[in-house]
Design an enzyme around this catalytic site. Structure first.
Site, PDB file in Angstrom:
ATOM      1  NE  ARG A 228      16.558   2.961   9.599  1.00  0.00           N
ATOM      2  CZ  ARG A 228      17.558   2.122   9.355  1.00  0.00           C
ATOM      3  NH1 ARG A 228      18.786   2.594   9.261  1.00  0.00           N
ATOM      4  NH2 ARG A 228      17.358   0.833   9.199  1.00  0.00           N
TER       5      ARG A 228
ATOM      6  CG  HIS B 220      15.021  10.160   7.522  1.00  0.00           C
ATOM      7  ND1 HIS B 220      16.345   9.796   7.737  1.00  0.00           N
ATOM      8  CD2 HIS B 220      14.453   9.118   6.860  1.00  0.00           C
ATOM      9  CE1 HIS B 220      16.555   8.604   7.219  1.00  0.00           C
ATOM     10  NE2 HIS B 220      15.440   8.175   6.693  1.00  0.00           N
TER      11      HIS B 220
ATOM     12  N   GLY C  49       0.810  -1.214   0.000  1.00  0.00           N
ATOM     13  CA  GLY C  49       0.000   0.000   0.000  1.00  0.00           C
ATOM     14  C   GLY C  49       0.839   1.257   0.000  1.00  0.00           C
ATOM     15  CG  ASP C  50       0.794   5.832  -1.248  1.00  0.00           C
ATOM     16  OD1 ASP C  50       1.387   6.350  -0.274  1.00  0.00           O
ATOM     17  OD2 ASP C  50       0.632   6.423  -2.325  1.00  0.00           O
ATOM     18  CG  PHE C  51       3.563   5.627   4.078  1.00  0.00           C
ATOM     19  CD1 PHE C  51       3.763   6.807   3.386  1.00  0.00           C
ATOM     20  CD2 PHE C  51       4.679   4.852   4.394  1.00  0.00           C
ATOM     21  CE1 PHE C  51       5.028   7.210   3.001  1.00  0.00           C
ATOM     22  CE2 PHE C  51       5.958   5.247   3.997  1.00  0.00           C
ATOM     23  CZ  PHE C  51       6.129   6.430   3.309  1.00  0.00           C
TER      24      PHE C  51
HETATM   25  C1  LIG Z   1      14.296   4.709   4.616  1.00  0.00           C
HETATM   26  S1  LIG Z   1      13.314   3.283   4.418  1.00  0.00           S
HETATM   27  C2  LIG Z   1      13.043   2.723   6.096  1.00  0.00           C
HETATM   28  C3  LIG Z   1      12.690   1.265   6.171  1.00  0.00           C
HETATM   29  C4  LIG Z   1      12.518   0.710   7.589  1.00  0.00           C
HETATM   30  N1  LIG Z   1      11.401   1.312   8.274  1.00  0.00           N
HETATM   31  C5  LIG Z   1      13.804   0.868   8.379  1.00  0.00           C
HETATM   32  O1  LIG Z   1      13.899   1.713   9.274  1.00  0.00           O
HETATM   33  O2  LIG Z   1      14.756   0.134   8.079  1.00  0.00           O
HETATM   34  C6  LIG Z   1      11.739   4.012   3.978  1.00  0.00           C
HETATM   35  C7  LIG Z   1      10.735   2.982   3.501  1.00  0.00           C
HETATM   36  O3  LIG Z   1       9.512   3.626   3.135  1.00  0.00           O
HETATM   37  C8  LIG Z   1       8.951   2.895   2.055  1.00  0.00           C
HETATM   38  N2  LIG Z   1       8.015   3.762   1.345  1.00  0.00           N
HETATM   39  C9  LIG Z   1       8.302   4.841   0.598  1.00  0.00           C
HETATM   40  N3  LIG Z   1       7.177   5.400   0.141  1.00  0.00           N
HETATM   41  C10 LIG Z   1       6.140   4.648   0.601  1.00  0.00           C
HETATM   42  C11 LIG Z   1       4.717   4.745   0.475  1.00  0.00           C
HETATM   43  N4  LIG Z   1       4.151   5.739  -0.223  1.00  0.00           N
HETATM   44  N5  LIG Z   1       3.954   3.817   1.105  1.00  0.00           N
HETATM   45  C12 LIG Z   1       4.527   2.813   1.833  1.00  0.00           C
HETATM   46  N6  LIG Z   1       5.884   2.677   1.985  1.00  0.00           N
HETATM   47  C13 LIG Z   1       6.671   3.585   1.383  1.00  0.00           C
HETATM   48  C14 LIG Z   1      10.157   2.539   1.208  1.00  0.00           C
HETATM   49  O4  LIG Z   1       9.908   1.453   0.331  1.00  0.00           O
HETATM   50  C15 LIG Z   1      11.212   2.236   2.262  1.00  0.00           C
HETATM   51  O5  LIG Z   1      11.324   0.884   2.571  1.00  0.00           O
END
Ligand SMILES: C[S@@+](CC[C@H](N)C(=O)[O-])C[C@H]1O[C@@H](n2cnc3c(N)ncnc32)[C@H](O)[C@@H]1O
Length: 217
Positions: A128, A131, A111-113
């Site tokens: 993470r 940021h 999904g898309d948060f």
């Molecule tokens: C910097 S990573 C952090 C991953 C994990 N939470 C960690 O701390 O190791 C950010 C994550 O957000 C996910 N992400 C980015 N846009 C997103 C969206 N619109 N909906 C859901 N997940 C998303 C990316 O695929 C990525 O895995």
């Protein structure tokens, strides 16, 4: 970096024509490397299962949970807890592999948060994630979480806080690659309050990270 510093805009999209996450979705070999790079600093999550009282927690929802390194640590430390990991579809394979030993206790949601977040959690994790985004998008993500949560549910945010040994360098890195930024604790506090959360605590984690604890009002 020169472009990012001169314009205040993300350099990755300028160079590659699209945002980091959509580009990586089209280049799975880079996406795989990205998740391995994130996992390399998963040591920062080690204290999290003991910093929060999970005794009354039934379900934990990890929003943008990446390869599941944080959710896995929580579930393996607290055998009564079940987990839900929300991610972009292309990222779920890495999470399924990392959490393969937790079959039956963990579900995966593509999904898309910025649109919606799974309901029914007692604790929500945002590690993470914030940021990566500007303030406006952060408030959208936090509001989607707040909508999915009930009053009193807990939100745990893992980030590197400014000022800090490595946070300034990461701040520039985030601007270059995703148009995001690192922030001070008070700045996260304002974003959390703007989305209906009450910040309650901040704990230091390894590798210069911090755990911000907030409760949905
Ligand atoms: C910097 S990573 C952090 C991953 C994990 N939470 C960690 O701390 O190791 C950010 C994550 O957000 C996910 N992400 C980015 N846009 C997103 C969206 N619109 N909906 C859901 N997940 C998303 C990316 O695929 C990525 O895995």
């Amino acid at each position: 970096m020169t472009y990012a510093v001169r314009t205040g805009q993300e350099a990755f999209a300028h160079r590659y024509g699209q945002h980091h996450f959509t580009y990586f979705a089209e280049h799975p070999e880079l996406g795989g490397r990205f998740h391995r790079a994130m996992a390399a600093s998963a040591e920062m999550f080690t204290p999290v299962p003991d910093l929060v009282d999970f005794s009354g927690v039934r379900r934990v929802v990890d929003v943008g949970g990446g390869n599941g390194a944080l959710l896995g640590r929580v579930l393996r430390s607290h055998g009564h807890v079940e987990g839900v990991l929300l991610e972009r579809p292309e990222a779920l394979e890495a999470a399924r592999s990392e959490l393969a030993d937790l079959t039956g206790r963990c579900t995966f949601a593509a999904g898309d948060f910025t649109e919606s977040v799974p309901e029914g959690g007692d604790v929500y994790l945002l590690s993470r994630v914030l940021h990566d985004w500007d303030d406006e998008r952060c408030v959208t993500i936090l509001q989607r979480c707040a909508e999915a949560m009930r009053e009193g549910s807990q939100l745990l945010v893992v980030e590197r806080l400014l000022p800090g040994n490595t946070a300034a360098a990461w701040d520039v890195h985030m601007l270059c690659n995703v148009g995001g930024r690192e922030r001070e604790e008070a700045h996260y506090g304002r974003l959390l309050e703007g989305a209906g959360f009450k910040p309650t605590a901040c704990h230091a984690l390894p590798l210069g990270a911090s755990l911000l604890h907030a409760v949905r009002g």
